[in-house]
Design an enzyme around this catalytic site. Structure first.
Site, PDB file in Angstrom:
ATOM      1  N   ARG A  71      42.136 -10.459  39.862  1.00 43.37           N
ATOM      2  CA  ARG A  71      42.239  -9.905  38.400  1.00 43.37           C
ATOM      3  C   ARG A  71      43.191  -9.064  37.871  1.00 43.37           C
ATOM      4  O   ARG A  71      43.424  -8.607  36.722  1.00 43.37           O
ATOM      5  CB  ARG A  71      40.760  -9.016  38.575  1.00 43.37           C
ATOM      6  CG  ARG A  71      39.642 -10.078  38.717  1.00 43.37           C
ATOM      7  CD  ARG A  71      38.361  -9.154  38.389  1.00 43.37           C
ATOM      8  NE  ARG A  71      37.798  -8.569  39.363  1.00 43.37           N
ATOM      9  CZ  ARG A  71      37.428  -7.353  39.376  1.00 43.37           C
ATOM     10  NH1 ARG A  71      36.780  -6.764  38.221  1.00 43.37           N
ATOM     11  NH2 ARG A  71      37.081  -6.838  40.482  1.00 43.37           N
ATOM     12  N   LYS A  74      77.603  10.155  34.510  1.00 41.03           N
ATOM     13  CA  LYS A  74      76.765   9.287  35.575  1.00 41.03           C
ATOM     14  C   LYS A  74      77.689   9.790  36.932  1.00 41.03           C
ATOM     15  O   LYS A  74      79.092   9.781  36.441  1.00 41.03           O
ATOM     16  CB  LYS A  74      77.096   7.822  35.363  1.00 41.03           C
ATOM     17  CG  LYS A  74      76.418   7.117  36.697  1.00 41.03           C
ATOM     18  CD  LYS A  74      77.470   5.794  36.924  1.00 41.03           C
ATOM     19  CE  LYS A  74      78.681   6.100  37.505  1.00 41.03           C
ATOM     20  NZ  LYS A  74      79.603   5.013  37.570  1.00 41.03           N
TER      21      LYS A  74
END
Ligand code: UD1
Ligand code: MG
Length: 465
Positions: free
Chosen positions: A15, A352
């Site tokens: 589901r 970064k």
């Protein structure tokens, strides 16, 4: 007594309509299975996971959690093969439980993420027990029938239950603590002679209960809610959010909108932290005392120092922000960014793998990659570290007390010495010694009246003359 957790996680989860195994679906950023494993108390020395559908992905996730030190005990896995029911799942782990010398088994489901550690600890301390819950609408659950003394008499699955039994609102939560030897024997006697043609673990639990008392412990329904659909997942997320945010408010954290802030289970918030609307903190995040997290900030696997101010809509991943730093709005700190104390990173600055020493600043529109910035250095607007040549990344090292003017490019690998000054608009292609001035300028031309002449010409063209 050696208590071992047996976690059932072989079901398909049809589901969920997903390619991801059900137990890896997240609640507040952490997969359901990780919640369950983290709920194991210290008295549980080992966990055995029963897998089948999506086994490789689950094993990969386990390996990564082990490397990150997220698991409270060693975890081994068994493959159930085609899942033939919860009893079949438990039976498929018998050899592994024997090998581990199990005396008591704590059975949990990998898709029931919100069970609390205290609940599992209480379960583990009972000689034999099952967790039950009261439900308004018990449809689909196994009904719990008790003896006069309150201990377990029977569990009847919904599909096998009579009308009278279906009226019972006390249902089986699917979590048990049972002595291994009688359980093992009971699993050996299981048949699949029932409405679903499955081997029911509940039949084995009843078998044990026919030989020794099995306590029925009532539990908070939120803790036993399973994730069978996306709607369940959303509901679990709400329960977890309420529980976690209320807990932090008790510890002295302000939430401007607790129902609109996501704080994962591995987040630590200091005193007097302020969490604004729409903030999302996932993975391992620590936030120091008095820090402010502005609206819409998204922070994962990072540490924010005391008194830091993270202005709205900043994104911070795998980074450290020093105490008293000022970030954003709209800053993007990517992996490996380390800011010492009092660093300023303003709007539209991306970093970064960059170390910024105390008091350095990059307040506007810059990219700093693979770099180091010395103490008190000021980076002007629009600096770009050109760290990538298409093949390799290169480092930029900027000394202390450097002043970099606006709109400069630093072509790495490159070093700017302490105290150097880089003029606005300069493209730096070689190292700059300490205290030197670096400047690259094309000659400027000024033509008196030139602007007026151009305007007149363009106006004439537009009017068709
Ligand atoms: C089970 C109980 C039911 C209880 C309910 C609580 C049985 C027979 N019934 O029903 O009494 O009220 O849980 O949620 O046990 N699994 C496997 N292999 C299998 C089948 C299931 O690993 O072959 C795993 C599933 O992935 C899941 C767990 O076992 O994590 C429970 O299975 P599920 O099918 O949800 O059990 P229910 O039918 O809901
Ligand atoms: Mg089922």
């Amino acid at each position: 007594m050696s208590a071992i957790a047996l976690i059932l996680a072989a079901g398909l989860g049809k589901r969920m309509k997903s390619s991801l195994p059900k137990v890896l679906h997240p609640v507040l950023g952490d997969p359901s299975l990780l919640w369950v494993l983290r709920a194991l108390p210290p008295e549980v020395g080992h966990a055995v996971l029963v897998l089948h559908h999506g086994k490789e992905r689950v094993e990969q996730a386990l390996a990564s959690w082990t490397t990150q030190g997220l698991l409270p005990c060693p975890v081994t896995t068994v493959d159930q093969g085609e899942p033939l029911g919860t009893g079949h799942a438990a039976r498929s782990a018998a050899a592994e439980l024997d090998r581990l010398g199990a005396e008591k088994v704590i059975i949990l489901c990998g898709d029931v993420p919100l069970i609390r550690r205290e609940t599992v600890a209480a379960l583990a301390s009972a000689p034999a027990a099952l967790l039950a819950l009261e439900m308004e609408n018990p449809h689909g659950y196994g009904r719990v029938v008790q003896k006069a003394d309150g201990t377990l008499s029977a569990i009847v699955e919904h599909k096998d239950a009579s009308e009278a039994q279906r009226a019972i609102r006390r249902v089986n939560g699917g979590a048990y603590a049972l002595p291994w030897r009688p359980l093992r024997e009971a699993l050996g006697r299981l048949t699949n002679d029932n409405a679903q043609g499955e081997f029911y673990l509940t039949d084995a639990v009843m078998d044990v209960a026919s030989r020794q008392p099995v306590a029925v412990d009532l539990c908070d329904p939120d803790e036993l809610m399973g994730m069978n659909s996306r709607a369940d997942q959303a509901q679990l997320q709400r329960f977890a959010q309420e529980r976690i945010n209320a807990g932090w408010m008790d510890e002295g954290v302000t939430f401007l909108d607790p129902s609109g802030a996501i704080v994962g289970p591995r987040v630590f918030l200091g005193r007097d932290v302020l969490v604004a609307q729409g903030v999302s903190l996932e993975g391992s995040v620590t936030v120091g005392d008095g820090a402010v997290l502005g609206q819409g900030c998204v922070i994962t696997d990072s540490a924010i120092g005391d008194g830091a101010l993270v202005r709205p809509y900043s994104v911070i991943n795998q980074s450290q922000v020093g105490p008293g730093s000022l970030i954003g709005p709209f800053a993007h700190l990517r992996e490996g960014t380390v800011l010492e104390k009092g660093v300023h990173l303003g709007n539209f600055v991306e970093t970064k793998k960059t170390l910024m020493h105390a008091g350095s600043k990059a307040n506007h529109l810059s990219y700093l990659g693979d770099s180091e910035v010395g103490e008190r250095t000021n980076i002007g607007a629009g600096l770009i570290t050109c760290n990538y040549d298409g093949f390799n990344k290169h480092r930029t090292v900027i000394g202390k007390d450097v002043f970099v003017g606006s709109d400069c490019q630093l072509v790495a690998p490159i070093n700017l010495g302490d105290g150097s000054l880089i003029g606005a608009g300069t493209t730096v292609t070689q190292d700059v010694p300490a205290d030197a001035l670096a400047l690259s300028r094309s000659p400027l031309t000024i033509k008196e009246g030139g602007a007026a002449r151009i305007r007149a010409r363009l106006k004439a063209v537009k009017q068709g003359r």
